[in-house]
Design a protein around this motif. Structure first.
Motif, PDB file in Angstrom:
ATOM      1  N   SER A 256     -50.917  47.008  68.473  1.00  0.00           N
ATOM      2  CA  SER A 256     -52.136  47.794  68.274  1.00  0.00           C
ATOM      3  C   SER A 256     -52.179  48.520  66.931  1.00  0.00           C
ATOM      4  CB  SER A 256     -52.264  48.819  69.407  1.00  0.00           C
ATOM      5  OG  SER A 256     -51.112  49.626  69.418  1.00  0.00           O
ATOM      6  N   ARG A 257     -51.084  48.490  66.166  1.00  0.00           N
ATOM      7  CA  ARG A 257     -51.076  49.292  64.934  1.00  0.00           C
ATOM      8  C   ARG A 257     -51.528  48.477  63.726  1.00  0.00           C
ATOM      9  NH1 ARG A 257     -45.412  52.175  65.363  1.00  0.00           N
ATOM     10  NH2 ARG A 257     -46.155  53.383  63.591  1.00  0.00           N
ATOM     11  N   PHE A 258     -52.005  49.200  62.730  1.00  0.00           N
ATOM     12  CA  PHE A 258     -52.460  48.565  61.487  1.00  0.00           C
ATOM     13  C   PHE A 258     -53.649  47.638  61.700  1.00  0.00           C
ATOM     14  CE2 PHE A 258     -50.107  49.398  57.589  1.00  0.00           C
ATOM     15  CZ  PHE A 258     -49.258  50.382  58.070  1.00  0.00           C
ATOM     16  N   LEU A 259     -54.496  47.990  62.666  1.00  0.00           N
ATOM     17  CA  LEU A 259     -55.662  47.149  62.941  1.00  0.00           C
ATOM     18  C   LEU A 259     -56.966  47.890  62.631  1.00  0.00           C
ATOM     19  CD1 LEU A 259     -54.752  45.420  66.350  1.00  0.00           C
ATOM     20  CD2 LEU A 259     -54.617  44.462  64.051  1.00  0.00           C
ATOM     21  N   TYR A 260     -56.865  49.030  61.953  1.00  0.00           N
ATOM     22  CA  TYR A 260     -58.080  49.805  61.685  1.00  0.00           C
ATOM     23  C   TYR A 260     -58.760  49.311  60.409  1.00  0.00           C
ATOM     24  CZ  TYR A 260     -56.739  52.928  65.424  1.00  0.00           C
ATOM     25  OH  TYR A 260     -56.421  53.423  66.659  1.00  0.00           O
ATOM     26  N   ALA A 261     -60.022  48.972  60.534  1.00  0.00           N
ATOM     27  CA  ALA A 261     -60.763  48.511  59.362  1.00  0.00           C
ATOM     28  C   ALA A 261     -61.170  49.718  58.514  1.00  0.00           C
ATOM     29  CB  ALA A 261     -62.009  47.754  59.809  1.00  0.00           C
ATOM     30  N   GLY A 262     -61.326  49.489  57.231  1.00  0.00           N
ATOM     31  CA  GLY A 262     -61.711  50.585  56.342  1.00  0.00           C
ATOM     32  C   GLY A 262     -61.976  50.081  54.939  1.00  0.00           C
ATOM     33  N   ILE A 263     -61.823  51.009  53.968  1.00  0.00           N
ATOM     34  CA  ILE A 263     -62.136  50.636  52.588  1.00  0.00           C
ATOM     35  C   ILE A 263     -60.880  50.220  51.823  1.00  0.00           C
ATOM     36  CG2 ILE A 263     -64.336  51.797  52.262  1.00  0.00           C
ATOM     37  CD1 ILE A 263     -62.796  54.254  51.263  1.00  0.00           C
ATOM     38  N   GLY A 264     -59.996  49.511  52.495  1.00  0.00           N
ATOM     39  CA  GLY A 264     -58.884  48.882  51.794  1.00  0.00           C
ATOM     40  C   GLY A 264     -57.632  49.735  51.733  1.00  0.00           C
ATOM     41  N   PHE A 265     -56.525  49.072  51.386  1.00  0.00           N
ATOM     42  CA  PHE A 265     -55.256  49.798  51.271  1.00  0.00           C
ATOM     43  C   PHE A 265     -55.057  50.249  49.836  1.00  0.00           C
ATOM     44  CE2 PHE A 265     -54.081  45.232  50.907  1.00  0.00           C
ATOM     45  CZ  PHE A 265     -53.476  45.230  49.656  1.00  0.00           C
ATOM     46  N   GLY A 266     -54.281  51.344  49.690  1.00  0.00           N
ATOM     47  CA  GLY A 266     -53.933  51.836  48.362  1.00  0.00           C
ATOM     48  C   GLY A 266     -52.504  52.333  48.408  1.00  0.00           C
ATOM     49  N   GLY A 267     -52.216  53.377  47.631  1.00  0.00           N
ATOM     50  CA  GLY A 267     -50.881  53.951  47.652  1.00  0.00           C
ATOM     51  C   GLY A 267     -49.966  53.325  46.618  1.00  0.00           C
ATOM     52  N   SER A 268     -48.759  53.856  46.572  1.00  0.00           N
ATOM     53  CA  SER A 268     -47.833  53.432  45.521  1.00  0.00           C
ATOM     54  C   SER A 268     -47.090  52.160  45.894  1.00  0.00           C
ATOM     55  CB  SER A 268     -46.819  54.548  45.267  1.00  0.00           C
ATOM     56  OG  SER A 268     -46.015  54.727  46.417  1.00  0.00           O
ATOM     57  N   CYS A 269     -47.210  51.711  47.145  1.00  0.00           N
ATOM     58  CA  CYS A 269     -46.351  50.601  47.571  1.00  0.00           C
ATOM     59  C   CYS A 269     -47.092  49.287  47.824  1.00  0.00           C
ATOM     60  CB  CYS A 269     -45.575  51.001  48.823  1.00  0.00           C
ATOM     61  SG  CYS A 269     -44.388  52.294  48.466  1.00  0.00           S
ATOM     62  N   PHE A 270     -48.058  49.294  48.746  1.00  0.00           N
ATOM     63  CA  PHE A 270     -48.651  48.010  49.143  1.00  0.00           C
ATOM     64  C   PHE A 270     -49.197  47.215  47.950  1.00  0.00           C
ATOM     65  CE2 PHE A 270     -49.659  48.886  53.935  1.00  0.00           C
ATOM     66  CZ  PHE A 270     -48.312  49.029  54.156  1.00  0.00           C
ATOM     67  N   PRO A 271     -50.080  47.810  47.117  1.00  0.00           N
ATOM     68  CA  PRO A 271     -50.636  46.998  46.027  1.00  0.00           C
ATOM     69  C   PRO A 271     -49.540  46.470  45.097  1.00  0.00           C
ATOM     70  CG  PRO A 271     -51.851  49.062  46.269  1.00  0.00           C
ATOM     71  CD  PRO A 271     -50.634  49.170  47.126  1.00  0.00           C
ATOM     72  N   LYS A 272     -48.607  47.347  44.763  1.00  0.00           N
ATOM     73  CA  LYS A 272     -47.533  46.983  43.831  1.00  0.00           C
ATOM     74  C   LYS A 272     -46.602  45.920  44.437  1.00  0.00           C
ATOM     75  CE  LYS A 272     -44.024  50.129  43.681  1.00  0.00           C
ATOM     76  NZ  LYS A 272     -42.804  49.504  44.120  1.00  0.00           N
ATOM     77  N   ASP A 273     -46.255  46.105  45.702  1.00  0.00           N
ATOM     78  CA  ASP A 273     -45.279  45.193  46.305  1.00  0.00           C
ATOM     79  C   ASP A 273     -45.900  43.823  46.594  1.00  0.00           C
ATOM     80  OD1 ASP A 273     -43.583  47.294  46.075  1.00  0.00           O
ATOM     81  OD2 ASP A 273     -43.537  47.814  48.204  1.00  0.00           O
ATOM     82  N   VAL A 274     -47.176  43.819  46.978  1.00  0.00           N
ATOM     83  CA  VAL A 274     -47.823  42.523  47.208  1.00  0.00           C
ATOM     84  C   VAL A 274     -47.896  41.746  45.895  1.00  0.00           C
ATOM     85  CG1 VAL A 274     -49.966  41.365  47.899  1.00  0.00           C
ATOM     86  CG2 VAL A 274     -49.147  43.323  49.208  1.00  0.00           C
ATOM     87  N   ARG A 275     -48.253  42.469  44.816  1.00  0.00           N
ATOM     88  CA  ARG A 275     -48.319  41.812  43.500  1.00  0.00           C
ATOM     89  C   ARG A 275     -46.940  41.297  43.087  1.00  0.00           C
ATOM     90  NH1 ARG A 275     -50.636  46.384  40.585  1.00  0.00           N
ATOM     91  NH2 ARG A 275     -52.400  46.737  41.929  1.00  0.00           N
ATOM     92  N   ALA A 276     -45.922  42.108  43.319  1.00  0.00           N
ATOM     93  CA  ALA A 276     -44.571  41.710  42.887  1.00  0.00           C
ATOM     94  C   ALA A 276     -44.083  40.485  43.671  1.00  0.00           C
ATOM     95  CB  ALA A 276     -43.605  42.880  43.067  1.00  0.00           C
ATOM     96  N   LEU A 277     -44.375  40.445  44.973  1.00  0.00           N
ATOM     97  CA  LEU A 277     -43.926  39.294  45.763  1.00  0.00           C
ATOM     98  C   LEU A 277     -44.688  38.031  45.346  1.00  0.00           C
ATOM     99  CD1 LEU A 277     -42.105  38.251  48.022  1.00  0.00           C
ATOM    100  CD2 LEU A 277     -43.865  38.907  49.676  1.00  0.00           C
TER     101      LEU A 277
END
Ligand SMILES: NC(=O)c1ccc[n+]([C@@H]2O[C@H](COP(=O)([O-])OP(=O)(O)OC[C@H]3O[C@@H](n4cnc5c(N)ncnc54)[C@H](O)[C@@H]3O)[C@@H](O)[C@H]2O)c1
Length: 467
Positions: A256-277
């Motif tokens: 049930s977690r991480f299923l909330y819709a919204g205006i996208g993810f941000g923060g210091s980790c997700f954008p950077k880590d997805v790009r790095a992978l």
């Protein structure tokens, strides 16, 4: 045990403070003299619930100290954590210069003081596969020997900002990447008190540990993005993403977690880590297509409200000159003052580029926003800061909710409606109930729940803020 943490930012300060709370002697090192002075003076430099109590106790009982002197820390500690920045380099790959520089300095210190004995060097930063080997090589270049003078361990951090202290004190799992049984034993001894309820300490090789961190963040970012796309489709077919979320979240295979819709993810980790992978895959001649889509969708999603605001308030040229827009929430998520890659900032840049005056309020993230975006004229509009949720909406043409802080959930709607020039609300985090908003007389826009979606080509907004 004697522990050093090099890099006293978000992860370093939480790590050092929590190890001290568990009875270890901790020295935190940072090159930022002001930060070290502030921390030594008893002031916590980040907002994180629960941190201050442990911080004060650690300092009072002399188990938690701060210094700019790396040598002092390396001499005192048998385990040395590297919690240094790994920002995206030009091509999206993680910039390892901070980690490798400090590794080289530690190597030189150990080479110059053979009497200091064996040290475990721990990569706590999020680093690409192969970094433990690179750190080892850099240290060996100082003339010291792996396994004799030191070992390098990968120990990725899974804490979530906003609940970081709880996550660190009661981790669901601890991942330790090492091929050295000696280092593995030291790390297990250090972490055992944190997993007394039976959560696992998972020991694996260095490469798998490094990949585990990226796989976790990339999967979570994908899960959020998937729900955002479901929400976008819900709007077009007349379904309600909140009902869909409950319908699928009860499936134990989905969770049930991480299923909330919204205006996208941000923060210091997700954008950077997805790009790095994504970049790591590319460097190994593998095109990681899902991650490519995640990045593209998120880029659009964090500005998905802008064309709707323009549709409602723009002039015949699509401009927002003379419009005042209240924004509740600046932090990339609640319970933090972190605004790195926050969707609110992308929206502020877009709206002010179109001439709007944005009046923002956030319980914790106004200083961090001021430091990044400033105050007063910005773009062709302006940015001001309010003293409360009600102050922000005074005389505004619309309210935008960008972060789901608890205090935004139950405002006095009558007061909000009276303060607004027009009863217009754009809720990027679905904090309000659509029926209640209708009853209170608002024109209510949200994400993935029934309302009339304007026919706007989303890609068009990209050009506005990029300019
Ligand atoms: N923030 C999170 O939620 C989170 C969670 C898990 C993992 N991580 C990872 O942890 C790492 C650190 O992230 P952060 O958010 O704590 O970063 P941060 O920017 O908040 O902190 C980094 C600190 O390192 C210091 N520093 C830089 N160079 C130094 C040097 N040569 N010697 C000593 N100190 C130095 C900086 O002054 C800063 O205080 C990153 O790799 C990040 O991806 C972050």
């Amino acid at each position: 045990m004697n522990v050093a943490v090099v890099g006293t930012g978000y992860v370093g300060l939480v790590t050092g403070t929590c190890f001290a709370e568990m009875g270890n002697n901790v020295i935190c090192v940072d090159i930022d003299e002001v930060k070290v002075e502030t921390l030594s003076g008893g002031e916590v430099t980040i907002f994180e619930p629960g941190l201050e109590v442990f911080f004060e106790r650690g300092r009072r009982e002399n188990r938690l100290r701060f210094t700019t002197d790396l040598a002092e820390a390396v001499e005192a500690a048998e385990v040395i954590f590297l919690a240094l920045p790994t920002p995206p380099g030009e091509n999206g790959s993680a910039d390892l210069s901070y980690v490798l520089d400090v590794a080289e300095q530690i190597g030189d210190l150990l080479a110059g003081h053979p009497d200091w004995g064996y040290r475990v060097i721990v990569d706590k930063s999020t680093v690409p596969v192969g970094t433990a080997k690179r750190v080892t090589a850099v240290m060996e270049a100082s003339g010291i020997e792996e396994g004799v003078h030191f070992d390098v361990v990968s120990n990725p951090e899974f804490l979530r900002e906003g609940v970081a202290v709880d996550d660190f004190m009661k981790p669901e799992r601890v991942v330790i990447g090492t091929s050295s049984s000696r280092a593995g034993e030291v790390m297990t001894r250090l972490y055992e008190p944190f997993v007394r309820s039976g959560n696992p300490i998972i020991v694996m090789d260095e490469e798998s540990a490094e990949m585990t961190k990226y796989a976790a963040n990339a999967l979570l970012a994908t899960k959020i993005t998937f729900m955002n796309e479901i929400a976008n489709l819900c709007e077009r077919v007349g379904a309600d993403v909140d009902k869909v979320r409950r319908g699928i979240g009860t499936d134990s295979r989905i969770g049930s977690r991480f299923l909330y819709a919204g205006i996208g993810f941000g923060g210091s980790c997700f954008p950077k880590d997805v790009r790095a992978l994504h970049r790591t895959a590319h460097e190994h001649t593998y095109e990681f297509q899902i991650l490519d889509a995640v990045l593209r969708v998120n880029k659009i999603q964090r500005r998905v409200l802008v064309p709707r605001i323009v549709e409602a308030l723009g002039d015949e040229h699509g401009r927002l000159d003379g419009r005042r827009i209240a924004m509740w929430g600046l932090a990339f998520k609640p319970n933090t003052d972190d605004v790195r890659e926050a969707p609110s900032h992308y929206m502020i840049k877009d709206l002010t580029a179109l001439g709007a005056e944005v009046v923002a309020f956030d319980p914790e993230a106004m200083d961090t926003t001021r430091a990044e975006l400033g105050e007063g004229p910005i773009g062709e509009g302006s940015l001001a800061y309010a003293t409360s949720v009600y102050d922000a909406v005074e005389n505004a043409d619309a309210l935008v909710v960008a972060t789901e802080w608890p205090e935004f959930r139950r405002p006095d709607l009558v007061r909000v409606r009276r303060a607004l020039k027009q009863p217009l609300v754009f809720d990027g985090r679905n904090v309000f109930d659509p029926d209640r908003m209708a009853e209170a007389g608002f024109e209510y826009h949200c994400i993935g729940r029934p309302f009339v979606a304007p026919a706007i080509v989303l890609d068009e907004v990209d050009d506005v803020a990029e300019a």
